[in-house]
Design a protein around this motif. Structure first.
Motif, PDB file in Angstrom:
ATOM      1  N   MET A   1       0.819  -1.212   0.000  1.00  0.00           N
ATOM      2  CA  MET A   1       0.000   0.000   0.000  1.00  0.00           C
ATOM      3  C   MET A   1       0.850   1.258   0.000  1.00  0.00           C
ATOM      4  SD  MET A   1      -3.290  -0.962   2.407  1.00  0.00           S
ATOM      5  CE  MET A   1      -2.350  -1.127   3.945  1.00  0.00           C
ATOM      6  N   ALA A   2       1.980   1.228   0.708  1.00  0.00           N
ATOM      7  CA  ALA A   2       2.876   2.385   0.690  1.00  0.00           C
ATOM      8  C   ALA A   2       3.399   2.621  -0.723  1.00  0.00           C
ATOM      9  CB  ALA A   2       4.029   2.169   1.664  1.00  0.00           C
ATOM     10  N   LEU A   3       3.810   1.542  -1.383  1.00  0.00           N
ATOM     11  CA  LEU A   3       4.336   1.657  -2.737  1.00  0.00           C
ATOM     12  C   LEU A   3       3.266   2.166  -3.705  1.00  0.00           C
ATOM     13  CD1 LEU A   3       6.535   1.179  -4.862  1.00  0.00           C
ATOM     14  CD2 LEU A   3       5.810  -1.224  -4.955  1.00  0.00           C
ATOM     15  N   THR A   4       2.065   1.600  -3.622  1.00  0.00           N
ATOM     16  CA  THR A   4       1.023   2.001  -4.567  1.00  0.00           C
ATOM     17  C   THR A   4       0.456   3.382  -4.244  1.00  0.00           C
ATOM     18  OG1 THR A   4      -0.533   0.641  -3.281  1.00  0.00           O
ATOM     19  CG2 THR A   4       0.382  -0.322  -5.282  1.00  0.00           C
ATOM     20  N   THR A   5       0.564   3.829  -2.999  1.00  0.00           N
ATOM     21  CA  THR A   5       0.190   5.212  -2.681  1.00  0.00           C
ATOM     22  C   THR A   5       1.130   6.184  -3.391  1.00  0.00           C
ATOM     23  OG1 THR A   5      -0.760   4.619  -0.530  1.00  0.00           O
ATOM     24  CG2 THR A   5      -0.060   6.901  -0.822  1.00  0.00           C
ATOM     25  N   VAL A   6       2.426   5.880  -3.352  1.00  0.00           N
ATOM     26  CA  VAL A   6       3.394   6.713  -4.063  1.00  0.00           C
ATOM     27  C   VAL A   6       3.153   6.634  -5.567  1.00  0.00           C
ATOM     28  CG1 VAL A   6       5.849   7.021  -4.598  1.00  0.00           C
ATOM     29  CG2 VAL A   6       5.129   6.536  -2.251  1.00  0.00           C
ATOM     30  N   LEU A   7       2.897   5.448  -6.081  1.00  0.00           N
ATOM     31  CA  LEU A   7       2.628   5.277  -7.502  1.00  0.00           C
ATOM     32  C   LEU A   7       1.398   6.090  -7.918  1.00  0.00           C
ATOM     33  CD1 LEU A   7       2.920   1.885  -9.344  1.00  0.00           C
ATOM     34  CD2 LEU A   7       1.087   3.464  -9.916  1.00  0.00           C
ATOM     35  N   ALA A   8       0.341   6.039  -7.093  1.00  0.00           N
ATOM     36  CA  ALA A   8      -0.877   6.788  -7.390  1.00  0.00           C
ATOM     37  C   ALA A   8      -0.624   8.292  -7.359  1.00  0.00           C
ATOM     38  CB  ALA A   8      -1.977   6.411  -6.399  1.00  0.00           C
ATOM     39  N   GLN A   9       0.209   8.732  -6.419  1.00  0.00           N
ATOM     40  CA  GLN A   9       0.525  10.162  -6.343  1.00  0.00           C
ATOM     41  C   GLN A   9       1.278  10.600  -7.597  1.00  0.00           C
ATOM     42  OE1 GLN A   9       3.895  11.692  -5.463  1.00  0.00           O
ATOM     43  NE2 GLN A   9       2.867  13.607  -6.048  1.00  0.00           N
ATOM     44  N   ARG A  10       2.182   9.767  -8.073  1.00  0.00           N
ATOM     45  CA  ARG A  10       2.936  10.097  -9.273  1.00  0.00           C
ATOM     46  C   ARG A  10       2.027  10.142 -10.515  1.00  0.00           C
ATOM     47  NH1 ARG A  10       8.567   9.464  -8.949  1.00  0.00           N
ATOM     48  NH2 ARG A  10       8.636   8.821 -11.152  1.00  0.00           N
ATOM     49  N   ARG A  11       0.897   9.447 -10.453  1.00  0.00           N
ATOM     50  CA  ARG A  11      -0.086   9.479 -11.548  1.00  0.00           C
ATOM     51  C   ARG A  11      -1.086  10.623 -11.395  1.00  0.00           C
ATOM     52  NH1 ARG A  11      -2.231   4.137 -14.385  1.00  0.00           N
ATOM     53  NH2 ARG A  11      -0.216   3.361 -15.116  1.00  0.00           N
ATOM     54  N   GLY A  12      -1.026  11.341 -10.291  1.00  0.00           N
ATOM     55  CA  GLY A  12      -1.976  12.425 -10.070  1.00  0.00           C
ATOM     56  C   GLY A  12      -3.286  11.983  -9.441  1.00  0.00           C
ATOM     57  N   LEU A  13      -3.353  10.744  -8.972  1.00  0.00           N
ATOM     58  CA  LEU A  13      -4.575  10.247  -8.333  1.00  0.00           C
ATOM     59  C   LEU A  13      -4.645  10.624  -6.860  1.00  0.00           C
ATOM     60  CD1 LEU A  13      -4.580   6.632  -9.863  1.00  0.00           C
ATOM     61  CD2 LEU A  13      -5.975   8.585 -10.585  1.00  0.00           C
ATOM     62  N   VAL A  14      -3.508  10.879  -6.261  1.00  0.00           N
ATOM     63  CA  VAL A  14      -3.397  11.223  -4.840  1.00  0.00           C
ATOM     64  C   VAL A  14      -2.538  12.486  -4.736  1.00  0.00           C
ATOM     65  CG1 VAL A  14      -2.438  10.464  -2.613  1.00  0.00           C
ATOM     66  CG2 VAL A  14      -3.644   8.822  -4.091  1.00  0.00           C
ATOM     67  N   GLU A  15      -2.973  13.419  -3.922  1.00  0.00           N
ATOM     68  CA  GLU A  15      -2.174  14.626  -3.693  1.00  0.00           C
ATOM     69  C   GLU A  15      -0.944  14.290  -2.853  1.00  0.00           C
ATOM     70  OE1 GLU A  15      -2.773  17.543  -4.999  1.00  0.00           O
ATOM     71  OE2 GLU A  15      -4.698  16.981  -5.917  1.00  0.00           O
ATOM     72  N   ALA A  16       0.108  15.085  -3.006  1.00  0.00           N
ATOM     73  CA  ALA A  16       1.327  14.852  -2.223  1.00  0.00           C
ATOM     74  C   ALA A  16       1.047  14.916  -0.732  1.00  0.00           C
ATOM     75  CB  ALA A  16       2.405  15.861  -2.617  1.00  0.00           C
ATOM     76  N   ALA A  17       0.185  15.845  -0.324  1.00  0.00           N
ATOM     77  CA  ALA A  17      -0.152  15.961   1.100  1.00  0.00           C
ATOM     78  C   ALA A  17      -0.902  14.727   1.583  1.00  0.00           C
ATOM     79  CB  ALA A  17      -0.981  17.220   1.342  1.00  0.00           C
TER      80      ALA A  17
ATOM     81  N   ALA B   1       9.422   0.841 -10.636  1.00  0.00           N
ATOM     82  CA  ALA B   1      10.780   1.063 -10.129  1.00  0.00           C
ATOM     83  C   ALA B   1      10.954   2.510  -9.653  1.00  0.00           C
ATOM     84  CB  ALA B   1      11.796   0.734 -11.218  1.00  0.00           C
ATOM     85  N   ALA B   2      10.396   3.464 -10.386  1.00  0.00           N
ATOM     86  CA  ALA B   2      10.502   4.868  -9.987  1.00  0.00           C
ATOM     87  C   ALA B   2       9.750   5.120  -8.691  1.00  0.00           C
ATOM     88  CB  ALA B   2       9.971   5.766 -11.106  1.00  0.00           C
ATOM     89  N   ALA B   3       8.569   4.527  -8.546  1.00  0.00           N
ATOM     90  CA  ALA B   3       7.796   4.685  -7.309  1.00  0.00           C
ATOM     91  C   ALA B   3       8.532   4.055  -6.130  1.00  0.00           C
ATOM     92  CB  ALA B   3       6.418   4.062  -7.479  1.00  0.00           C
ATOM     93  N   ALA B   4       9.156   2.894  -6.347  1.00  0.00           N
ATOM     94  CA  ALA B   4       9.904   2.237  -5.273  1.00  0.00           C
ATOM     95  C   ALA B   4      11.086   3.085  -4.834  1.00  0.00           C
ATOM     96  CB  ALA B   4      10.367   0.857  -5.725  1.00  0.00           C
ATOM     97  N   ALA B   5      11.783   3.690  -5.788  1.00  0.00           N
ATOM     98  CA  ALA B   5      12.923   4.547  -5.439  1.00  0.00           C
ATOM     99  C   ALA B   5      12.469   5.760  -4.638  1.00  0.00           C
ATOM    100  CB  ALA B   5      13.636   4.985  -6.709  1.00  0.00           C
TER     101      ALA B   5
END
Length: 390
Positions: free
Chosen positions: A296-312, A376-380
């Motif tokens: 979930m941590a990884l996919t939260t970052v992935l979703a944020q990078r897609r614009g689905l989740v705000e950085a905050a 890989a980018a989201a994991a980094a």
């Protein structure tokens, strides 16, 4: 299936084309109960004695730690209710979640002489124990009823309320299994009093899953009270009832219309795309909920990078994970493991990703176009965020 004809049976093969194919259509109605039942081992409480069948003999398969803590009370309960009981004590953790354990349960069922319909087996323990017993019961005489009494938080909110059973096979998690819901699942939060903090956090990961993908109110409760609930083991002045009820209700709300998983887009698969592979490769280091949280941590970052989740929102989610004492990073979140995990998930979901992703906090969507480079980018990025917070 029915056919109306006035032709003698032997005449069916004398004129026209012979009948050589049939279509059988039937429906299996499924009804099972999930109920919060405080003080389940109190002799005055009839719920366990009457669960699934009228009073009679009972074989109780109990996890060995639960037996050490509650064995005398389990025996005392059935003695007080005037019921014959036999306890089968079983070690239950991921490394013994295999067909060998299923065969041990089946052997005890056979020795006990379990009635095919009127003596439901009782499974008392965590998710592993309930999965093993459920699979044994689904196989024994092709369908033997059982009752689940989860004694861990992950069992109470996740493994104890659905229809699936399963054991690990080779390097794969839950690769062998059936759909065989318990006749009754009885939920007693009092068992959480003897659960250690790590296993409470483990269960809260599955609560957080429901919160992130469909219930923002539940997320707010975890943010505000999660730390206290761990400290108080759900027994103290901080009210945990709404957290438990919302988690169970949210899970059942998603499972009920798709119990047999005919539809493979499942919101409750959130956190379970990368985690099965990571968990099995990390054994015995990671608990199930810990692996789910990493996912979930990884996919939260992935979703944020897609614009689905705000950085905050991303930062707030990661902060709640820390409050719940869950891991945000593990060395197995490497490119090779994540690529293998995604490939296995695609096979499991019939050739498509059907990948649940959060949309903000409390909603979700499905993706079919996630690339290895994106993962890989989201994991980094997750590794940087996790390390910066230490």
């Amino acid at each position: 299936m029915a056919a109306k004809t006035n032709t003698p049976a032997h005449g069916l093969f004398t004129t026209g084309e012979p009948i050589s194919a049939w279509t059988v259509s039937t429906a299996l109605p499924v009804t099972y109960q999930v109920a919060f039942t405080p003080q389940i081992l109190g002799p005055a409480n009839p719920a366990l004695a009457h669960a699934g069948a009228p009073a009679g003999r009972r074989l109780v398969v109990v996890e060995e730690t639960v037996h050490r803590l509650y064995g005398h009370r389990i025996r005392g309960y059935f003695e007080a209710r005037g019921l014959e009981v036999e306890l089968c004590v079983l070690p239950a953790h991921e490394q013994v979640k295999t067909m060998d354990s299923v065969f041990l349960v089946a052997e005890r069922m056979d020795r006990f002489g379990v009635s095919r319909r009127h003596e439901p087996v009782i499974a008392m323990g965590g998710g592993v124990l309930m999965d093993v017993v459920g699979l044994a019961c689904s196989l024994y005489r092709r369908s033997t009823p059982f009752v689940r009494v989860p004694t861990t938080l992950i069992g109470l909110v996740d493994a104890g309320v659905g229809a699936k059973t399963g054991v690990n096979f080779g390097p794969h998690k839950n690769r062998l299994g059936t759909y065989h819901p318990a006749a009754v699942t009885l939920l007693d939060p009092a068992f959480l009093e003897t659960l250690d903090g790590r296993h409470l956090s483990n269960g809260l990961a599955e609560v957080l899953k429901v919160a992130l993908i469909k219930d923002k109110r539940l997320f707010e409760l975890l943010d505000r009270t999660g730390e206290q609930l761990i400290e108080q083991r759900f027994q103290g002045p901080t009210p945990g009832g709404e957290v438990l009820v919302r988690a169970v209700h949210g899970m059942l709300q998603e499972l009920q219309p798709n119990l047999w998983e005919h539809r493979l887009e499942r919101s409750m698969d959130y956190g379970h795309s990368f985690s099965p592979t990571v968990e099995m490769r990390a054994l015995p280091e990671l608990l199930h909920g810990e692996a789910v949280c990493l996912d979930m941590a990884l996919t939260t970052v992935l979703a944020q990078r897609r614009g689905l989740v705000e950085a905050a929102e991303r930062d707030r989610v990661l902060d709640v994970m820390r409050k719940l004492r869950l891991p945000l990073w593990h060395p197995l979140l490497d490119e090779g493991t994540l690529a293998d995990a995604l490939a296995d998930t695609v096979r499991h979901r019939d050739g498509r990703q059907r990948f649940p992703l959060p949309v903000g906090i409390g909603a979700g969507c499905f993706a079919d176009d996630i690339t290895a480079a994106e993962i890989a980018a989201a994991a980094a990025e997750l590794e940087e965020l996790a390390c910066a917070a230490r």
